[in-house]
Write an enzyme that holds these catalytic residues in place. Structure first.
Site, short mmCIF file in Angstrom:
data_model
loop_
_atom_site.label_atom_id
_atom_site.label_comp_id
_atom_site.label_asym_id
_atom_site.label_seq_id
_atom_site.Cartn_x
_atom_site.Cartn_y
_atom_site.Cartn_z
N ASP A 37 1.00 -1.19 0.14
CA ASP A 37 -0.13 0.00 0.02
C ASP A 37 0.98 1.11 0.01
O ASP A 37 1.98 1.28 0.59
CB ASP A 37 -0.84 -0.04 1.14
CG ASP A 37 -1.86 1.05 1.45
OD1 ASP A 37 -2.91 1.20 0.59
OD2 ASP A 37 -1.73 1.97 2.12
N GLU A 66 1.01 -0.64 -5.15
CA GLU A 66 0.31 0.34 -5.37
C GLU A 66 0.87 1.67 -5.47
O GLU A 66 1.17 2.30 -4.42
CB GLU A 66 -0.92 0.56 -4.24
CG GLU A 66 -2.18 1.41 -4.72
CD GLU A 66 -2.20 2.53 -3.49
OE1 GLU A 66 -3.19 3.26 -3.68
OE2 GLU A 66 -1.81 2.41 -2.59
#
Length: 857
Positions: A526, A579
């Site tokens: 993330d 990401e």
């Protein structure tokens, strides 16, 4: 967001009693059990000491060993705390009395030595305890308690010294005999036994104030054991290269020197001292100071008799002498939030996914089918445990044809509204749905159903909760010392100090831990962009450039490269997914391949294509009459499609916070909205790259997702009037996955330019996108997406001339999906009419707002 564990006691109230540190007993191998005190042997008891004023004491019967029995239950009741509620799927937790507040006070000044009291039975008196040692032990600031406590050879025999606050008497039990120790005050007991060498022994600790109420408990002495952490472990920790850090730090049940117990280890280099507080000490850490293992900053203590299920925290003395009670950064299990204690745990799960693991590395992920269903476990079916999810989730995902699930963060987090993206327990699956073994059971079930498992992993930041990682030992430790590098401006959290070897080791080992201990098949990392740039979300003056004057976070680059290289080396078949929302060069390039910017690749296997996601959603949200002006937003992705290995994500982030659910983004009436979504999904599954779809979007849920109630499953209830509309979209998703998995042209060459060719990428006036996909053998699939609400007859498209006939294999306008059923019936013959630069072509009927797939008959 932060809960205190255990509860504070009122100011000025006396602390609760502290039972022997090994009151919770774990069975040891038969050959390893210490000799119990022989009940028939005559004891050499000291004279009864004068009775002090009564203080609280543990309740229970003589000889009771486990705080989980009557003794603890009664003590908990006495202190007004109900037994803790067990996590789903676990046995009820033992009742634990509230904790005393750890006093925040300066280091205790050195006290004068207290003369040893000579036992009445003639046992030689111990040399007096040095006043400085006494003060440091009582104040929690002693770096070497083993040098003072325990058993030590001295002139005339063996000196025994014990620290047991609130005890009335302590005896040493050895060779079937019992010898009382003198009460030295402040909880210290000592004596010299005329022995030639230090024996195996246990302690008999009396809390009762009379012979009629002795309340004696037998306990092992933690201070008779050598360090249970090896020199190699310490060397690797110091270098920041311990790839199995979870086996060296934290709470590890084990048999040490023939005795069963738990080794506690903690990295806290700035601490003046560290003590263990737990339900087995009534949350008073005075009796369990840990020893420093040198310059590595590691503290260690083996506590006999403590095992699976014990609750604990670390009482840390900061450099200024104040105390802080902290959860274990390496805890493998935690209490159910909002409670925050760590729990000693060991796995008993027997894996049955050998077949899956043996073959998951057979094909590189970028050359294999990869269709992902993104799930928030806590709300997919609200209220289910890991084991209950294992009975439902694999079957559902398997039926829809997805190859993988991606789980939003499962590591422990205090605030459910963060969806798991503000982690406090990096090594512990959240206890909200069960134990770590229960989570293993879920992963095992998914693997046995043929479903791969990815988890969201959050090494970018952590919250500031005072019981967790922030200023862990009194100074910045896990976070950067420079506030400009530590504070995350967007999320009110702290960023990791990637330049510190121990912190980098903590995170790299954590990535390996999830893959090895839980058989995870992939990590979706993330917020990578927030890690890579020093000026991320910062204005001028709020950040400092790197040593070369640039804005790149060189420490974060090195960390990501090390993490990826380590995971791929140790865990065959595992994929890492970034990401990353910018155009950083080389996210999925090998770490040893240096790019034009002078950096080696980051080493990820795949990258989320955030540009495709934003551009394509922007396009389909337009009314069809305006789409011709935005045609390039759908074709631009092919300009950079092979710069990285991409995943096309329609993730949770796109269906919350006012962005609306996927079907609700579409213009038009209800029929057109569903038709637009079906056409868009057909375009997405045919586009180069892997696919990811968030739960609820597979059946056209109209409302935004909420973690409080999850998907609107009632839309699929046959009694609901519009149920066929939602079931039709789900049937399409199932067929997309089925045809996708059976058609190598759609996944085998996702990252190779030879696997794609435009037929017509400029038909903006018609809102048409037509392209060919090819597998490694050259077999094609023709994908045509039509984003106008009209039927186009006799639409000519150029195709390879070597194929005489083509047949429709998927049409998102089919009646079974809720469409108008405008089809291309039967094989379509290739005509020798040139079109789009090809000598042969087909004439098609294009349904309204639909995608059609065709392949050679």
């Amino acid at each position: 967001m932060t809960a205190r564990t255990p509860s504070d006691r009122p100011s000025g109230s006396p602390p609760p009693p502290v039972p022997p540190v090994n009151a919770r007993q774990v069975p040891a191998p038969a050959a390893a059990v210490e000799k119990p005190a022989a009940k028939t042997v005559k004891s050499a008891e000291p004279a009864k000491p004068a009775k002090p004023a009564k203080s609280p004491k543990p309740a229970g019967k003589k000889g009771t060993r486990s705080p989980g029995g009557k003794k603890t239950a009664r003590a908990a009741a006495d202190r007004g705390r109900a037994p803790a509620t067990a996590a789903p799927g676990t046995a009820p937790a033992r009742a634990v009395p509230p904790a005393p507040a750890v006093p925040a006070a300066p280091a205790v000044p050195a006290a004068p030595a207290v003369p040893a009291a000579r036992p009445a039975n003639g046992t030689p008196a111990a040399p007096p305890l040095d006043g400085g040692d006494r003060a440091r032990l009582l104040g929690g600031a002693h770096h070497d308690p083993h040098g003072v406590l325990g058993a030590h050879p001295v002139a005339g025999g063996v000196l025994f010294r014990v620290l047991r606050p609130y005890a009335r008497a302590v005896s040493v039990v050895t060779e079937g005999a019992r010898t009382g120790l003198a009460d030295d005050g402040d909880g210290f007991f000592s004596g010299v036994l005329p022995l030639a060498a230090v024996p195996d022994y246990t302690l008999l600790v009396r809390y009762g104030d009379s012979d009629e109420n002795p309340d004696e408990l037998e306990a092992g002495d933690p201070y008779r054991f050598l360090p249970a952490l090896g020199e190699l472990d310490l060397h690797l920790i110091g270098e920041g290269r311990h790839e199995e850090l979870w086996k060296a730090l934290g709470a590890l049940p084990m048999v040490h020197q023939g005795v069963a117990g738990t080794r506690f280890t903690l990295w806290a280099p700035n601490a003046l001292g560290v003590r263990i507080a737990g339900d087995f000490t009534y949350w008073d850490g005075t009796s369990l100071p840990m020893r420093s293992l040198g310059s590595t900053g590691v503290w260690e203590l083996f506590v006999p008799g403590i095992g699976d299920g014990a609750l604990y925290k670390f009482d840390i003395t900061r450099p200024d002498g104040t105390h802080t009670l902290r959860a274990d950064p390496m805890a493998r299990r935690t209490e159910v939030p909002p409670a925050t204690a760590s729990i000693v745990t060991e796995s008993h799960h027997v894996w049955r996914d050998e077949k899956w693991l043996a073959h998951r590395a057979d094909r590189p992920v970028h050359e294999a089918p990869f269709s992902v269903y993104e799930v928030h476990l806590g709300s997919w079916r609200p209220g289910l445990t890991y084991r209950q999810l294992a009975a439902q989730l694999p079957a559902y995902v398997k039926d829809l044809g997805f190859t993988h699930v991606e789980l939003m963060p499962v590591a422990e987090h205090p605030f459910g509204g963060s969806w798991g993206y503000q982690v406090t327990g990096f090594y512990a699956p959240t206890s909200r749905m069960g134990t770590p073994d229960d989570f293993r059971y879920l992963v095992d079930a998914l693997h046995r159903a043929g479903i791969g498992v990815l988890v969201d992993w959050v090494p970018a930041h952590f919250p500031k909760d005072e019981w967790a990682l922030a200023r862990f030992d009194g100074r910045p430790l896990y976070e950067h010392a420079d506030p400009r590098r530590a504070e995350h401006p967007d999320w009110g959290t702290l960023e990791f100090d990637y330049g510190r070897t121990e912190v980098r080791n903590f995170l790299v080992a954590n990535a390996v831990y999830w893959c090895e201990e839980f058989h995870i098949d992939g990590l979706r990392v993330d917020a990578v962009a927030s890690m890579l740039y020093l000026d991320y979300s910062r204005e001028e003056g709020q950040w400092a450039p790197n040593e070369h004057g640039g804005r790149e976070n060189l420490d974060a680059v090195a960390f990501l490269q090390e993490m990826n290289a380590t995971v791929y080396r140790r865990c065959p078949g595992v994929v890492t997914v970034a990401e990353e929302s910018t155009a950083w060069n080389g996210v999925t390039r090998a770490t040893h391949h240096v790019g034009p910017d002078g950096f080696g690749g980051l080493g990820f296997g795949l990258k989320w294509n955030m540009g495709w996601m934003h551009d394509s959603l922007e396009y389909v949200a337009k009314e069809p009459v305006h789409r011709k002006y935005h045609h390039g937003e759908m074709t631009f992705s092919m300009v950079y499609a092979y710069s990285e290995n991409y995943v096309l994500p329609i993730s949770h982030d796109e269906v919350v916070h006012g962005k609306r659910a996927l079907v609700s983004k579409m213009p038009g009436d209800w029929w057109q909205q569903r038709a637009n979504e079906r056409a868009y999904l057909g375009f997405m599954w045919a586009h180069p790259g892997k696919q990811l779809l968030f739960m609820g979007q597979e059946f056209a849920q109209g409302a935004e997702w909420s973690e409080s109630h999850g998907p609107d499953w009632w839309l699929l209830d046959p009694s609901y009037e519009a149920e066929p509309d939602h079931r039709g979209v789900r049937d399409l998703v199932r067929d997309l996955n089925t045809v996708y998995g059976a058609t190598p042209a759609l996944w085998q060459r996702d990252t190779a330019p030879e696997g794609f060719a435009w037929v017509d990428g400029d038909a903006g006036e018609d809102n048409v996108f037509a392209f060919l996909r090819f597998d490694a053998a050259g077999a094609p699939l023709l994908a045509v997406s039509h984003f106008s609400p009209v039927v186009r007859e006799e639409y000519r498209l150029g195709v390879p001339e070597e194929f005489a006939e083509w047949t429709e294999v998927l049409n998102t306008d089919a009646a079974r999906y809720g469409g108008g059923d405008v089809r291309n019936a039967g094989p379509l013959k290739t005509e020798p009419v040139g079109a789009h630069g090809r000598p042969a072509s087909l004439r098609l009927t294009l349904p309204p707002l639909a995608t059609v797939w065709l392949r050679p008959a």
